[in-house]
Design a protein around this motif. Sequence first.
Motif, PDB file in Angstrom:
ATOM      1  N   UNK A 181      31.151  61.998  -8.654  1.00 48.68           N
ATOM      2  CA  UNK A 181      29.713  61.805  -8.892  1.00 48.68           C
ATOM      3  C   UNK A 181      29.456  60.539  -9.704  1.00 48.68           C
ATOM      4  N   UNK A 182      30.383  60.301 -10.671  1.00 48.55           N
ATOM      5  CA  UNK A 182      30.220  59.129 -11.525  1.00 48.55           C
ATOM      6  C   UNK A 182      30.202  57.863 -10.678  1.00 48.55           C
ATOM      7  N   UNK A 183      31.117  57.776  -9.729  1.00 52.93           N
ATOM      8  CA  UNK A 183      31.190  56.572  -8.908  1.00 52.93           C
ATOM      9  C   UNK A 183      29.988  56.481  -7.967  1.00 52.93           C
ATOM     10  N   UNK A 184      29.572  57.656  -7.459  1.00 53.28           N
ATOM     11  CA  UNK A 184      28.410  57.661  -6.550  1.00 53.28           C
ATOM     12  C   UNK A 184      27.180  57.093  -7.259  1.00 53.28           C
ATOM     13  N   UNK A 185      27.033  57.551  -8.503  1.00 55.56           N
ATOM     14  CA  UNK A 185      25.875  57.062  -9.270  1.00 55.56           C
ATOM     15  C   UNK A 185      25.964  55.569  -9.490  1.00 55.56           C
ATOM     16  N   UNK A 186      27.151  55.100  -9.885  1.00 58.68           N
ATOM     17  CA  UNK A 186      27.337  53.677 -10.130  1.00 58.68           C
ATOM     18  C   UNK A 186      27.057  52.872  -8.856  1.00 58.68           C
ATOM     19  N   UNK A 187      27.582  53.403  -7.732  1.00 56.15           N
ATOM     20  CA  UNK A 187      27.418  52.714  -6.451  1.00 56.15           C
ATOM     21  C   UNK A 187      25.929  52.566  -6.127  1.00 56.15           C
ATOM     22  N   UNK A 188      25.193  53.671  -6.369  1.00 59.24           N
ATOM     23  CA  UNK A 188      23.759  53.610  -6.088  1.00 59.24           C
ATOM     24  C   UNK A 188      23.093  52.507  -6.892  1.00 59.24           C
ATOM     25  N   UNK A 189      23.530  52.404  -8.178  1.00 57.20           N
ATOM     26  CA  UNK A 189      22.895  51.406  -9.038  1.00 57.20           C
ATOM     27  C   UNK A 189      23.228  49.990  -8.563  1.00 57.20           C
TER      28      UNK A 189
ATOM     29  N   UNK B  14      29.346  40.401  -7.350  1.00 62.74           N
ATOM     30  CA  UNK B  14      28.478  39.945  -6.274  1.00 62.74           C
ATOM     31  C   UNK B  14      27.920  38.572  -6.659  1.00 62.74           C
ATOM     32  N   UNK B  15      27.728  37.732  -5.686  1.00 62.81           N
ATOM     33  CA  UNK B  15      27.025  36.481  -5.953  1.00 62.81           C
ATOM     34  C   UNK B  15      25.654  36.600  -5.328  1.00 62.81           C
ATOM     35  N   UNK B  16      24.662  36.625  -6.208  1.00 64.43           N
ATOM     36  CA  UNK B  16      23.296  36.747  -5.703  1.00 64.43           C
ATOM     37  C   UNK B  16      22.729  35.371  -5.427  1.00 64.43           C
ATOM     38  N   UNK B  17      22.198  35.138  -4.258  1.00 61.16           N
ATOM     39  CA  UNK B  17      21.599  33.840  -3.995  1.00 61.16           C
ATOM     40  C   UNK B  17      20.374  33.663  -4.888  1.00 61.16           C
TER      41      UNK B  17
ATOM     42  N   UNK C 157      23.405  49.352  -5.343  1.00 61.38           N
ATOM     43  CA  UNK C 157      22.817  49.215  -4.016  1.00 61.38           C
ATOM     44  C   UNK C 157      23.822  49.445  -2.887  1.00 61.38           C
ATOM     45  N   UNK C 158      24.860  50.233  -3.170  1.00 61.60           N
ATOM     46  CA  UNK C 158      25.878  50.499  -2.121  1.00 61.60           C
ATOM     47  C   UNK C 158      25.661  51.906  -1.569  1.00 61.60           C
TER      48      UNK C 158
ATOM     49  N   UNK D  29      33.641  51.517   0.509  1.00 57.94           N
ATOM     50  CA  UNK D  29      33.526  50.234  -0.186  1.00 57.94           C
ATOM     51  C   UNK D  29      34.751  49.993  -1.047  1.00 57.94           C
ATOM     52  N   UNK D  30      35.265  48.786  -0.975  1.00 56.50           N
ATOM     53  CA  UNK D  30      36.463  48.449  -1.733  1.00 56.50           C
ATOM     54  C   UNK D  30      36.070  47.775  -3.042  1.00 56.50           C
ATOM     55  N   UNK D  31      35.962  48.634  -4.100  1.00 54.86           N
ATOM     56  CA  UNK D  31      35.583  48.074  -5.401  1.00 54.86           C
ATOM     57  C   UNK D  31      36.703  47.247  -5.988  1.00 54.86           C
TER      58      UNK D  31
END
Lengths: 311, 684
Positions: B89-97, B123-126, B99-100, B106-108
């Motif tokens: 659950x911890x990772x699911x929550x983090x992933x949501x935050x 991530x590199x945000x444009x 945007x995954x 997903x390969x963290x």
Amino acid sequence: MSSIDTFQKLIVALQTYWSEQGCVLMQPYDMEMGAGTFHPATFLRSIGPESWRAAYVQPCRRPTDGRYGENPNRYQYYYQFQVVMKPSPDDFQELYLASLRALGIDPLAHDIRFVEDNWESPTLGAWGLGWEVWMDGMEITQFTYFQQVGGLECFPVMGEITYGLERLALYLQGVEDFQDLIWTRLGDQSVTYADVFHQYEVEMSSYNFDEADVDSLFRQFDFFESETSRLLEAGLPLAAYEFVLKASHTFNLLDARHAISVTERQRFILRVRTLSRGVANAYYESRRDLGFPLAAPEIKALVIKEQVDAD
Amino acid sequence: MRTETLLLEIGTEELPPKSLKPLADALTDGILKGLKGRGFECGEVTSLGSPRRLATQIRGVAEFQADQAIEKRGPSVAAAYDDQGQPTKALLGFARSCGIDHPEQFDFDRLKTDKGEWVVFRETRPGKRIDQEIAEVINQSIASLPIERPMRWGAGRAEFARPVHWIVLLYGDEVIEVDLLGVRSGRASRGHRFMSPELFDLPDSEHFSEACRAARVIVDFDERRQTIRDALILQAGILNASLTIEEGLLDEVTALVEWPVVLSGHFDAGFLEIPDEVLISAMREHQRYFHLRDAAGVLLPVFMTVANIESTDPALVIAGNERVIKPRLSDAAFFFRSDTRTSLEEGLPRLKQVVFQTKLGTYHDKARRISVLAGRLAGELGGNVEQASRAGLLCKVDLVSDLVGEFPDLQGVMGGYYAIAGGESEAVAAAIRTHYQPVVSGGDIPKQVESCCVALADKMDTLVGIFGIGQPPTGSRDPFALRRQSLGIIRIIIENELTLDLPAALEAASEGYGNHFDITEVYPYLLDRLTYWYQDNGIDPDVIQATRGLMRGNLLEADRRIRAVQAFKHHAKAANLIAANKRVANILRHDDALDLPEVDPSLFEFDAEKALHQALDRTRDELANAVDDEQRLLVLAGQQEKIDRYFDDVLVMAEDEAIRRNRLATLAGMRGLFLQVADFSLLQ
């Protein structure tokens, strides 16, 4: 020369112009006051959310400004033409400039400027921001957006335009001295400002500076003060306000007589301000009890909601 | 990357002149900082402003922000996956935050630290485009503008210095639409209120100044200022008159016009019998006129005004201005005549009604204290005691005159005139006239002894009184201008070369208040001001440090020493002497250096010791006989070789205690001589 070639034509022209802008044409208030701002149509109507537009002439008494009729344009009794609009419209400055055109003043020939002059009336607990309007270097109008009155924040904001009628007339008539202003004429007969007012100016300067009875004035001031408080307790803010006007003028007379020391002066101002605030609050409450009948519906709703939220 | 010029114009009703330039500059700064902070490259900036607009033009603004590298740390690896290697659950929550949507696929990235291993999202945000960020940049910049009194208007809640009517926001030729201060931005601007009243569209952000000029607005403050200056000089030349342009007035006028036109007019020469200062004040304060003088410096009955229009009938504007100044001057004449009807002495009792400071009494009280103190100072400085006391007593009376009520900046000046009118002596009048000086930093100071005494007495009385009631200046709060007053005291003493015991004079000022006050902080405060003053005058802070502890109360003596030491720093031997003094000062900090004995020559082992010891006595005499600090410094400089040789040949901290302490005593003696002039160990 402008077609507005007499003092009274100037008044008529301004009344006509502002009447066409939806202003209620009021008459001068029949009590002594130092400025058109003290007229209830300005002071009281600037309080609360109600819409209001009015225009009127108000004779102003400023005892300390008397010069026994000797200074070419400093008088202790003179006329203001007052316009108030609430909320202040977006084109308020343009409306004003159009009024000058209506008087035959060509803004491409004259140097007309808005020069910062913020207004504060310690006795009314009021302040606003704006300008004095200069025409060729002469202040002809005071232009103010009220921000606070009687200690209450102004919302919506009332905009106030105060024309100095005598000064404007000097221009329109091309004369240099108040005394030479033509009040009215018929054929080759004319009545001047001096004919109407000079003796009054001389006598009142004497009264203000030399004759006014200081002891009685002090006693009257105390009475006007206590009467204001009594009437406020009786729930009569409009009646109470008239005694604030009397107290304020009495203070001005005492000031002209140099009867109030510099330290006392501050205390007297505070006393009048306390009365003004009392009236402002009582008037606001009385209008609220009536449901702010002149307010625009959306502004009334906003103000009532904000009040509920605050409570 | 593509870059363009960004233009923001906020169109308003006429802005307060004093805040026009500061607001324009602050707006520009805020926007530049905001853009840079968000990673937009920016080039050259221009800040523009006229009565009806504030504007900012920034060249070379990048279309996009720099790309932004994002790194977020999630749960520890142990907490992120369960036994089956499935996301918790911890990772699911983090992933949501982050945007995954499908964390199991997903390969963290992982981050190893000495405390364990963590899941990381990189991530590199444009970078965003300028139009998405600019509204917030502008809003923040506006929110932090130094608007002295913000106002509201109409039925809106927006607040600004004056009502806002239009906003132009252009990036190149593109309009960026934003809602600001109750207005939607566009490309439509407005020109001169009367000469070019129609709205006009700006084609692009680059040619703003030109477009404004075509619409009869010089939008650049500095350019407008120069235009006015040139026109004033030209007009003065035509009138064959001499002109001194007051910069403050020029600034104010520049902020009052969009299209300046200089005109000149006349007033009745009869008014010239009123004092010049009154005429100039009336013209400047009421009308913003510039005054003119003839070649001999005599004021001319002429003024220059700066109109905001190329009038179709300039004679009309001039005639109007001439009509205005007449009653203004009549009023001033009325006040002047009525003020001179009573003498200063007759007016003195009225000061009982003017409060100086609630706890310090009225100006009447103050005048009496100034009188006593000024007389005392005059006695000490060899001035005329009677005149100084008289001027002190009368110097505040003009505060209750009508003219000073109307023109507060003429306080003192008018007192001088009224003194002459009332038959006081020229010395008394001069002392009254100048007792507020210096009124601006670097301004004139009184010269005559009696004038200096009154000016000093007034300032010391204020300083001692305000410190006495525990209200010394703090931060920006200095309602009695004690900083300026202190500087005035310093300058009057030093520049007039007055020999005055300052602490004693402050004690005397305190006597005026019945010695009720603790004034121990006053003299150190003055020394602090002195330090700042010297720093502004090119004296190094270390020179002041080195001499401060040695200052006795005589500022003049201290000044000479400070200047001598400053000059001496460049002497060929200065570096070695400073180094030696530092060394000596360090050694003398040693515990052994306490309670040192008399030097005993029988304990000497080296010639260098003898030589220095003999030099000490000789130097002491030479110092005593020297005529000034320059000579004393040369005497000290002469000791350099002996000191250097001493350190080369002698081991000060010898094993044997008696020898060691004897050597320390020798050095202490030497240091004592140096300290007569300055603490060289504090010089750099």
